[in-house]
Design a protein around this motif. Structure first.
Motif, mmCIF file in Angstrom:
data_model
loop_
_atom_site.group_PDB
_atom_site.id
_atom_site.type_symbol
_atom_site.label_atom_id
_atom_site.label_comp_id
_atom_site.label_asym_id
_atom_site.label_seq_id
_atom_site.Cartn_x
_atom_site.Cartn_y
_atom_site.Cartn_z
ATOM 1 N N ARG A 68 -6.921 -1.454 -3.180
ATOM 2 C CA ARG A 68 -5.957 -2.270 -3.921
ATOM 3 C C ARG A 68 -6.537 -3.615 -4.363
ATOM 4 N NH1 ARG A 68 -4.248 1.708 -1.583
ATOM 5 N NH2 ARG A 68 -2.315 2.768 -2.165
ATOM 6 N N ILE A 69 -7.423 -4.184 -3.578
ATOM 7 C CA ILE A 69 -8.105 -5.403 -4.006
ATOM 8 C C ILE A 69 -9.042 -5.085 -5.177
ATOM 9 C CG2 ILE A 69 -9.724 -7.195 -3.320
ATOM 10 C CD1 ILE A 69 -6.884 -7.485 -2.164
ATOM 11 N N THR A 108 -8.813 -12.051 5.376
ATOM 12 C CA THR A 108 -8.445 -11.142 6.465
ATOM 13 C C THR A 108 -6.937 -10.934 6.459
ATOM 14 O OG1 THR A 108 -10.332 -11.793 7.824
ATOM 15 C CG2 THR A 108 -8.486 -10.765 8.954
ATOM 16 N N TYR A 109 -6.536 -9.685 6.638
ATOM 17 C CA TYR A 109 -5.135 -9.272 6.599
ATOM 18 C C TYR A 109 -4.752 -8.601 7.919
ATOM 19 C CZ TYR A 109 -5.054 -9.898 1.491
ATOM 20 O OH TYR A 109 -5.096 -10.418 0.220
ATOM 21 N N THR A 110 -3.459 -8.561 8.150
ATOM 22 C CA THR A 110 -2.930 -7.764 9.251
ATOM 23 C C THR A 110 -1.859 -6.834 8.715
ATOM 24 O OG1 THR A 110 -1.992 -7.844 11.497
ATOM 25 C CG2 THR A 110 -1.121 -9.419 9.887
ATOM 26 N N ASP A 111 -1.598 -5.770 9.454
ATOM 27 C CA ASP A 111 -0.587 -4.807 9.008
ATOM 28 C C ASP A 111 0.803 -5.278 9.447
ATOM 29 O OD1 ASP A 111 -1.138 -4.334 11.760
ATOM 30 O OD2 ASP A 111 -0.200 -2.357 11.584
ATOM 31 N N ALA A 112 1.817 -4.520 9.065
ATOM 32 C CA ALA A 112 3.203 -4.929 9.347
ATOM 33 C C ALA A 112 3.493 -4.989 10.839
ATOM 34 C CB ALA A 112 4.168 -3.969 8.664
ATOM 35 N N GLY A 161 0.831 -1.204 0.000
ATOM 36 C CA GLY A 161 0.000 0.000 0.000
ATOM 37 C C GLY A 161 0.863 1.249 0.000
ATOM 38 N N THR A 162 1.489 1.531 -1.123
ATOM 39 C CA THR A 162 2.341 2.723 -1.216
ATOM 40 C C THR A 162 1.502 3.980 -1.020
ATOM 41 O OG1 THR A 162 3.775 1.560 -2.786
ATOM 42 C CG2 THR A 162 3.969 3.970 -2.682
ATOM 43 N N GLY A 163 1.848 4.758 -0.017
ATOM 44 C CA GLY A 163 1.132 6.000 0.258
ATOM 45 C C GLY A 163 -0.251 5.808 0.830
ATOM 46 N N ALA A 164 -0.586 4.615 1.296
ATOM 47 C CA ALA A 164 -1.954 4.335 1.744
ATOM 48 C C ALA A 164 -2.210 4.691 3.199
ATOM 49 C CB ALA A 164 -2.274 2.857 1.530
ATOM 50 N N GLY A 165 -1.159 4.961 3.948
ATOM 51 C CA GLY A 165 -1.349 5.254 5.367
ATOM 52 C C GLY A 165 -1.574 6.732 5.647
ATOM 53 N N PRO A 166 -1.782 7.083 6.913
ATOM 54 C CA PRO A 166 -1.949 8.490 7.289
ATOM 55 C C PRO A 166 -0.743 9.319 6.857
ATOM 56 C CG PRO A 166 -2.555 7.034 9.092
ATOM 57 C CD PRO A 166 -1.917 6.169 8.060
ATOM 58 N N GLY A 167 -0.995 10.469 6.299
ATOM 59 C CA GLY A 167 0.082 11.337 5.851
ATOM 60 C C GLY A 167 0.831 10.808 4.647
ATOM 61 N N GLY A 168 0.245 9.849 3.946
ATOM 62 C CA GLY A 168 0.913 9.277 2.771
ATOM 63 C C GLY A 168 1.955 8.242 3.098
ATOM 64 N N PRO A 207 -10.587 5.529 15.910
ATOM 65 C CA PRO A 207 -10.264 4.796 14.680
ATOM 66 C C PRO A 207 -9.431 5.628 13.705
ATOM 67 C CG PRO A 207 -12.549 4.431 15.279
ATOM 68 C CD PRO A 207 -12.040 5.523 16.175
ATOM 69 N N ALA A 208 -9.723 6.922 13.643
ATOM 70 C CA ALA A 208 -8.963 7.782 12.740
ATOM 71 C C ALA A 208 -7.538 7.961 13.240
ATOM 72 C CB ALA A 208 -9.649 9.134 12.610
ATOM 73 N N GLN A 209 -7.375 8.209 14.540
ATOM 74 C CA GLN A 209 -6.045 8.419 15.097
ATOM 75 C C GLN A 209 -5.177 7.172 14.986
ATOM 76 O OE1 GLN A 209 -4.727 11.435 16.620
ATOM 77 N NE2 GLN A 209 -6.423 12.123 15.339
ATOM 78 N N ALA A 210 -5.800 6.016 15.015
ATOM 79 C CA ALA A 210 -5.048 4.767 14.891
ATOM 80 C C ALA A 210 -4.772 4.388 13.444
ATOM 81 C CB ALA A 210 -5.811 3.634 15.580
ATOM 82 N N GLY A 211 -5.359 5.108 12.509
ATOM 83 C CA GLY A 211 -5.146 4.815 11.093
ATOM 84 C C GLY A 211 -6.015 3.685 10.572
ATOM 85 N N LEU A 212 -7.056 3.312 11.311
ATOM 86 C CA LEU A 212 -7.887 2.185 10.898
ATOM 87 C C LEU A 212 -8.762 2.526 9.689
ATOM 88 C CD1 LEU A 212 -8.766 0.808 14.430
ATOM 89 C CD2 LEU A 212 -7.510 -0.384 12.635
ATOM 90 N N GLY A 213 -9.079 3.805 9.498
ATOM 91 C CA GLY A 213 -9.784 4.196 8.280
ATOM 92 C C GLY A 213 -8.910 3.984 7.056
ATOM 93 N N HIS A 214 -7.628 4.299 7.187
ATOM 94 C CA HIS A 214 -6.687 4.081 6.086
ATOM 95 C C HIS A 214 -6.482 2.582 5.825
ATOM 96 C CE1 HIS A 214 -5.756 8.280 7.119
ATOM 97 N NE2 HIS A 214 -5.284 8.390 5.884
ATOM 98 N N GLU A 215 -6.518 1.777 6.902
ATOM 99 C CA GLU A 215 -6.383 0.331 6.720
ATOM 100 C C GLU A 215 -7.514 -0.202 5.845
ATOM 101 O OE1 GLU A 215 -3.821 -1.771 8.291
ATOM 102 O OE2 GLU A 215 -2.981 0.245 8.366
ATOM 103 N N ALA A 216 -8.737 0.143 6.207
ATOM 104 C CA ALA A 216 -9.891 -0.355 5.461
ATOM 105 C C ALA A 216 -9.918 0.186 4.035
ATOM 106 C CB ALA A 216 -11.181 0.012 6.205
#
Length: 297
Positions: free
Chosen positions: A280-281, A158-162, A111-118, A265-274
C-alpha cells in the motif's frame, strides 16, 4: 497526253486492299483495310477504361499514404509513451522532497483484504524516522547488494496493527540509479533470490518512547524487499511482535503468506503485515508519481 489503256487491262480491282498514294512518287505502303472512325460506344468504353485506371492509381496512392501515416503515427505515439515513462521515473525520484511525509506514510493505512484469509487490516503510524542517508540503515550484506544503485535518501516509518500486537517498519530507499540500473538490480534480486535471504533482511526503525522501541534485529520475524523498475526506489518492510520477543527462524513474506505455511511468523500473520503494508505504501508512491507528471487540462 494521258496514257492509253491496255486492251487487256481489267482496271482497278474493287476488292484489292486500299493503298495510300504518295504524290512524290515514293513506293506505296499498303495497310490492308482502311481504319474506320471510332464509334460512340468505343469512345465511351475507352473513357471508362481510362477512368478505372486513374481510380486504381488514386487508391494505390491513398493506400500508401494511409500506411505511411499510420506508421509515422505509431512511431510518434511510441516516442511520447517513452518520454512519459522517463518523466514518471524522474518525478518518482523527486518525491522524497516534493511530497509531505503524511502522504508518503499516511497516519492510518487501510489494508482491505490484506490479512490472512483475506481479512482486513488497519495500520497506525507510531513513528517517522528523519530522512537520512543509508550509512547505518542496513546490515552489511544488504548494503553491499544495494550499492550498485546508490542511496539518494532513505525514508522510514513504523506502524502497528489494530491490536497493537505487531510492529512493522516500512522504508523507501530513493536511489541515484537510472532505469537500466534499476532493471539490472531487479533481475539480480529475482535470479539470485536475494529478497528471501535472512542475511539480507532490512533493519527496523525502533523509535524510543513508542511501542516499537525494542524492535531490534533479533525481533525481525518477516520481511519483503521490492526493487521498482519504473521508479528509482526500493520499497521494503520488516515486521515483528510488539512484545520484543526474539525470533529464531524469520520467514520471508513470500513464504509466510502462503496458505500452507506453519512457521510462527506465518501463523501470526506477520508475513501479511509486512507484505500488505509495503504494497500500500508502494501504491501511494506510484499515485503521487503519476500525479506529478499529469499535464494540465
Amino acid at each position: 497526253m494521258p496514257p492509253t489503256a491496255h486492251p487487256h487491262d481489267p482496271g482497278p480491282d474493287p476488292d484489292a486492299p486500299f493503298a495510300w498514294g504518295d504524290p512524290a512518287g515514293r513506293p506505296v505502303v499498303s495497310f490492308g483495310q482502311p481504319e474506320m472512325p471510332e464509334s460512340y460506344e468505343e469512345r465511351a468504353r475507352a473513357r471508362r477504361s481510362r477512368a478505372r485506371t486513374a481510380a486504381a492509381a488514386a487508391c494505390v496512392v491513398l493506400g500508401v499514404g494511409l500506411i505511411g501515416g499510420a506508421v509515422t503515427g505509431s512511431w510518434l505515439v511510441g516516442e511520447s509513451a517513452e518520454e512519459r515513462e522517463r518523466s514518471a521515473f524522474t518525478a518518482a525520484g523527486e518525491l522524497w522532497h516534493n511530497v509531505p511525509v503524511d502522504q508518503l506514510f499516511p497516519p492510518t493505512v487501510q489494508g482491505t483484504g490484506a490479512g490472512p484469509g483475506g481479512a482486513d487490516r488497519t495500520w497506525t503510524r507510531i513513528a517517522v524516522a528523519p530522512d537520512t542517508g543509508c550509512a547505518d540503515a542496513f546490515d552489511p550484506l544488504l548494503r553491499k547488494a544495494l550499492a550498485p544503485v546508490g542511496c539518494e535518501r532513505l525514508l522510514r516509518a513504523t506502524y502497528t496493527d489494530a491490536t497493537r500486537s505487531h510492529v512493522t517498519t516500512v522504508g523507501l530507499l530513493f536511489t541515484k540509479a537510472d532505469a537500466p540500473a534499476m532493471r539490472s538490480l531487479d533481475r539480480q534480486f529475482d535470479s539470485e533470490g536475494l529478497a528471501e535471504r535472512t542475511d539480507l533482511m532490512p533493519r527496523p526503525y525502533a523509535a524510543k518512547g513508542t511501542l516499537a522501541e525494542d524492535f531490534g534485529p533479533r525481533q525481525r520475524a518477516s520481511w519483503t524487499v521490492s526493487v521498482l523498475t519504473d521508479a528509482p526506489v526500493v520499497v521494503y518492510a520488516v515486521s515483528g511482535w510488539a512484545d520484543a520477543r526474539t525470533v529464531d527462524e524469520p520467514q520471508p513474506a513470500a513464504d509466510a503468506t502462503r496458505a500452507e505455511a506453519t512457521a510462527d511468523p506465518a501463523q501470526a500473520g506477520l508475513g501479511h503485515e509486512a507484505q500488505g503494508l509495503a504494497d500500500r505504501i508502494e501504491r501511494a508512491l506510484r499515485r503521487h508519481a503519476a500525479t506529478a507528471t499529469e499535464q494540465p487540462s
